[in-house]
Design an enzyme around this catalytic site. Structure first.
Site, PDB file in Angstrom:
ATOM      1  N   HIS A 136    -119.393  12.703 -78.027  1.00  0.00           N
ATOM      2  CA  HIS A 136    -119.818  12.299 -79.350  1.00  0.00           C
ATOM      3  C   HIS A 136    -119.219  13.798 -80.299  1.00  0.00           C
ATOM      4  CE1 HIS A 136    -120.417   8.353 -79.397  1.00  0.00           C
ATOM      5  NE2 HIS A 136    -121.771   8.514 -78.932  1.00  0.00           N
ATOM      6  N   ARG A 266    -130.279  -0.104 -71.568  1.00  0.00           N
ATOM      7  CA  ARG A 266    -131.289   0.429 -73.014  1.00  0.00           C
ATOM      8  C   ARG A 266    -131.037   0.339 -74.286  1.00  0.00           C
ATOM      9  NH1 ARG A 266    -135.643   4.722 -71.965  1.00  0.00           N
ATOM     10  NH2 ARG A 266    -135.822   5.054 -74.186  1.00  0.00           N
TER      11      ARG A 266
END
Lengths: 453, 565
Positions: A136, A266
């Site tokens: 990212h 998660r």
């Protein structure tokens, strides 16, 4: 036993960083992964390296100097002096300033970069850096737990000697940083499979993001819905990658293996099993192109470790027993099943209908056809190296390959030691020079003879 | 039944009752057609066969009854269940509106193809009858354990639902950003149409659904100029997080183009032979293992020997066999042995000799004294997993990295288990479970309920809507703090759009005055009384208007049955 040499980069310190309380990104997953790799006996088949640490100069090959300078200087002690820069470089909740931040970046970036160099020098066929893959990070700013974009830096290194590099991203999040970095070029094709919609981070990765200017049609996005399972994923992954290889003909591949696309992550919402995830790695490996394998996301550490250890095994063609080796120090983390392939618990329905996936694949095909039609200097001036080698391998698959691998094995031990040095002392040390040149000539002769076969 | 005679449908408001049905034609639709349809009203429909008739596509249609709190009559509808068991849509029989989940994959895909940027949303009844409907989007339908069809929704927040301070701050920010020039949101109509998207979800029985609306997304306040405030349409720019009580801009990423974003590519030098490439691996790397340099069997023996040595060393150090085992099974022992072998050029003999001097590297036990452990635990209690703070304040001579690695190895040990069990009842470790909004009571003050409400309006005939001034309505409602009285139609309008003031507000005017004005207003009494009476008999009051629309639309379909009746 395939004849592939696999270089594996691991810094024993890389797992000992912590993003801060409550932060889902846990670098310690890398230590757990390494422990599994060790105790599954995979190290025997790996060239293991303690990687190089990237410096300011390496990082600024992509990033702005101002940003890297900030990363170097900021620390939890002096963070209050940098409040202005924190906003500027997007160092807020997702990307906190933690102790050792710059060291962490320099470790994972160095490993990816070294992997690229090794591939360029034909020192290995596959390079693995589970600590890398932070896709990212942007040129001027951090984003989504990523500070330095090691992928872009590694690809830039590969582009020195590779006309076309293919980037594949199977993280659940869109590989926006890499796509953005190479949005205008046809020398890198970025292919990302990710969850898209409902403002899922980072919000990009629509199927209509296809690149721009010369890069038009060289960004491929496969937006998926939540809950995708192994069979649906394969239904998309294989045809898309096959088509990409066919139309684009890359000379090297970078594979980002973010493990947050596994079920039970998660942050993720896909339902892939470790086997399904690994199948993507296996499939990519089979093209026989120089391959840089990187980590990425993955926020349930035990599953990340399972997945990446399993994939390391796949890369060195080793069958691994399902039971987690009892002597790993992290044995307790794998309770209660202590299995490498825990049962997939589907928390979410598969939101991807068959028709939807078919429509996406068709869309990708349509765009890839444009790649072939697009007149590109790059495509023409490159000798058909990559392809012919690949074909050779296919032809002489059964015996020749074994042959080569055996040869490799015999040479390797001695060879490896001088291998590094041969570059080093090109002029001074004639002795090494001759040995190394002879080895290289032998290898080249073997390849030529096999071609004739 | 007598009450039904008071029901009034205001021509100009009738259209908004349902954005899907072609409502423009409604006022002109003839009384006769309405009266036809009236005969299929609810009491008769019980003759319809209940069950699960299969249609041609394999979709199963189920009749659904949903009980409504405070009402005898259940809401009737049909649920459409696809072959895979998923409920794909719900048809409310009272108003004949089809409700679909907004997030159907194919649907989303089409949206992308057709470049549609709005979200299909629905109204649902608020638990406070005097408040506007709540707006949300449907995620999915499912059957509850009690066999009630439930709808899973995601909230939109109206400005009135976010804390006033938060909204005011937003208004201020907008003004300052815009240098106090006029903004789109200065228009009260536009202002009332703003919503905030959220991630909060809830599940309710389908009976709370109150019709469809449309929510557009705009990236910033300036592009809202394109927003057309037609009925049942809203827009949103920002996201509201009910937990942090913050408005945030939506992280809708974009790929940016420009020299600040793209990488600069190196020159392609494919003609440089591998050996002549200037980068030098050896300068960079530190190899720790060479594959194939040692035979597997030799390696196995070597590792066994190394571990035995470690076990013995551990035994001597610790004094018990478990200490020995621990020392042998540590990762460090294996790593150390392998590194030693590598450093001895894969000469097993040499490596073993070297190992004798140092069979086990220092482990946690040695590196961490009892006192340090205590401090660590204290720090963990005090700062949570902020290892930097723990180090800074309690263990300054250690490195943060050491703390991290200690934590992860210690975490799963029995010692840690007892630590965690001591602390687990302190609730701060537990994530707060999102508190759902209080369950809705489907309330609309119906005839019977509002009897007690106010003594001022004892006689229903004397009620007068303070918006359209009608004196006849199927229902009367009070809204807002000042309990302004509204007729059913205006109330529905208010509930949806939160606007009441599109016309002159005459709350303080005398009754006589109001009645005067009424004469000029388009009176809904054009609608024949008998038609309405027949149509609404015994149906739940607040649904009437929409039901009427629907019945007209469905006339063609329903008419044979009507005839039969």
């Amino acid at each position: 036993m395939g004849g592939k040499t696999v270089a594996y980069f691991y810094d024993p310190d890389v797992g000992n960083f912590h993003y801060g309380p409550g932060h889902p990104m846990k670098p310690h997953r890398l230590s757990i992964t390494h422990s599994l790799v060790l105790h599954y006996g995979l190290y025997k088949k790996l060239q293991i390296y303690r990687p190089y640490r990237a410096n300011f100069h390496d990082m600024t090959r992509f990033h702005s100097e101002e940003y890297i300078d900030f990363l170097m200087r900021v620390s939890p002690q002096n963070v209050q002096n940098f409040t202005k820069n924190l906003g500027q470089f997007n160092m807020a909740d997702d990307c906190p300033v933690f102790d050792g931040l710059y060291d962490f970046c320099s470790m994972y970036t160095g490993a990816s970069l070294e992997g690229a160099v090794k591939l360029n020098h034909n020192c290995c066929d596959v390079a693995v850096n589970w600590s890398g893959g932070l896709h990212h990070a942007k040129k001027f700013e951090a984003s989504g737990f990523c500070y330095v974009n090691d992928i872009v830096i590694a690809i830039l290194e590969m582009l020195k000697y590779h006309p076309r590099v293919l980037y594949i991203d199977i993280d659940i999040h869109h590989g926006d940083g890499v796509q953005e970095a190479f949005y205008l070029t046809d020398r890198v094709m970025t292919v990302s499979f990710h969850k898209y919609g409902n403002y899922f981070f980072p919000g990009t990765g629509d199927m209509f993001e296809i690149g721009h200017e010369s890069g038009r049609y060289y960004s491929v996005n496969v937006p998926l819905k939540e809950g995708i399972d192994d069979s649906s994923y394969t239904q998309v992954f294989k045809p898309v990658i096959e088509a990409v290889i066919e139309f684009y003909r890359p000379t090297a591949i970078v594979l980002q293996c973010g493990a947050d696309s596994l079920s039970g992550d998660r942050l993720g919402c896909f339902s892939l099993s470790t086997k399904g995830h690994g199948e993507c790695v296996n499939f990519t490996k089979k093209f026989g192109l120089p391959l840089l394998v990187l980590g990425g996301g993955g926020y349930t550490p035990r599953n990340v470790a399972r997945c990446w250890a399993y994939e390391t095994g796949l890369l060195v063609d080793t069958d691994m027993p399902t039971e987690i080796p009892y002597n790993t120090e992290y044995f307790q983390y794998f309770a209660p099943d202590f299995s490498l392939h825990p049962e997939v618990i589907t928390r979410q329905e598969n939101g991807n209908s068959r028709q939807y996936l078919e429509a996406i694949v068709k869309h990708v095909y349509d765009n890839l056809r444009m790649v072939q039609q697009a007149p590109s200097v790059q495509m023409q001036d490159v000798p058909r190296d990559g392809m012919s080698i690949k074909e050779e391998e296919h032809e002489l698959d059964p015996d020749a390959r074994l042959h080569m691998s055996e040869e490799d094995k015999r040479i390797e031990p001695d060879n490896e030691f001088y291998d590094g040095e041969k570059d080093n002392d090109k002029d001074e040390d004639t002795e090494f020079n001759t040995t190394s040149s002879t080895t290289t000539t032998t290898t080249t002769t073997t390849t030529t003879t096999t071609t004739k076969n | 039944m007598t009450l039904d005679q008071d029901k009034v449908v205001k021509g100009d408001n009738g259209g908004e009752a349902d954005c899907d049905t072609p409502s423009e034609s409604q006022p002109s639709s003839t009384p006769s057609s309405s009266s036809d349809s009236s005969s299929v009203s609810i009491p008769h429909s019980s003759v319809l066969v209940l069950g699960s008739p299969k249609n041609s596509e394999g979709t199963v249609i189920e009749e659904v009854m949903t009980a409504v709190v405070g009402k005898k009559q259940s809401v009737r509808g049909q649920a459409f269940r696809a072959v895979n068991g998923v409920y794909v849509s719900y048809l409310c029989k009272d108003d004949n509106i089809f409700y679909h989940p907004g997030g159907m994959p194919m649907f989303d895909f089409l949206k992308v193809v057709l470049d549609i940027h709005h979200v299909d949303s629905v109204y649902i009844e608020s638990k406070h009858a005097d408040q506007p409907f709540l707006v949300c989007s449907i995620l999915k339908f499912r059957k509850s354990k009690r066999d009630t069809l439930m709808v899973n929704i995601k909230w939109f927040y109206r400005p009135s639902e976010v804390p006033e301070t938060v909204y005011q701050r937003l208004a201020q920010d907008r003004n300052t950003e815009n240098n106090n020039k006029s903004l789109v949101t200065d228009d009260p109509v536009i202002k009332s149409r703003e919503l905030f998207i959220s991630d909060a979800t809830d599940t309710y029985p389908v009976s709370v659904l109150r019709g469809l609306c449309r929510v557009d997304h705009y990236s910033d306040i300036h592009s809202v100029r394109d927003f057309n405030p037609e009925d049942n349409s809203f827009f949103y720019i920002l996201q509201y997080d009910p937990q942090t009580k913050e408005l945030t801009s939506i992280t809708r990423g974009e790929i940016r183009v420009g020299p600040s974003y793209q990488a600069e590519l190196p020159e392609y030098r494919g003609n440089v032979v591998v050996d002549e490439r200037p980068e030098v691996c050896a300068e960079w790397e530190e190899q720790r293992w060479v594959p194939g340099a040692s035979l597997d069997t030799d390696l196995l023996m070597y590792l066994r020997a190394a571990r035995s040595m470690a076990a013995f060393a551990g035994l001597c150090d610790g004094g018990s066999t478990t200490d020995g085992c621990n020392a042998a099974s540590r990762d460090d022992t294996t790593i150390n042995a392998l590194e030693m072998l590598h450093n001895s050029d894969y000469d097993h003999g040499k490596a073993l000799q070297a190992l004798v001097k140092c069979p086990v590297p220092d482990g946690i036990e040695k590196k961490w004294s009892e006192d340090e452990r205590k401090r660590f635990k204290k720090g963990l209690r005090k700062y949570g997993k902020d290892f930097f703070q723990i180090r800074k304040n309690l263990l300054p001579h250690k490195k943060t990295g050491e703390l991290v690695s200690f934590y992860y190895l210690w975490k799963k040990t029995p010692a840690a288990a007892s630590y965690f069990s001591h602390n687990c009842h302190s609730s701060k470790f537990l994530r707060q479970i999102r508190t759902p909004r209080a369950p809705l009571t489907t309330s609309s003050v119906s005839e019977k309920d509002n009897d007690s409400d106010d003594s001022d309006y004892k006689d229903q005939q004397d009620y007068c809507c303070l918006h359209c001034y009608t004196t006849s309505s199927s229902d009367w409602y009070q809204i807002g703090k000042d309990k302004r009285l509204l007729c059913y139609e205006c109330h529905v309008h208010f509930k949806r759009s939160k606007e009441i003031s599109t016309r002159h507000w005459v709350a303080r005017q005398s009754r006589a005055n109001i009645l005067d004005i009424m004469e000029e207003c388009p009176t809904p009494d054009r609608w024949t009384q008998d038609a309405r009476t027949a149509r609404y008999s015994a149906s739940p009051a607040p649904k009437n208007v929409r039901q009427e629309n629907v019945l007209q639309v469905n006339e063609a379909v329903m008419s044979p049955e009507v005839e039969a009746d």
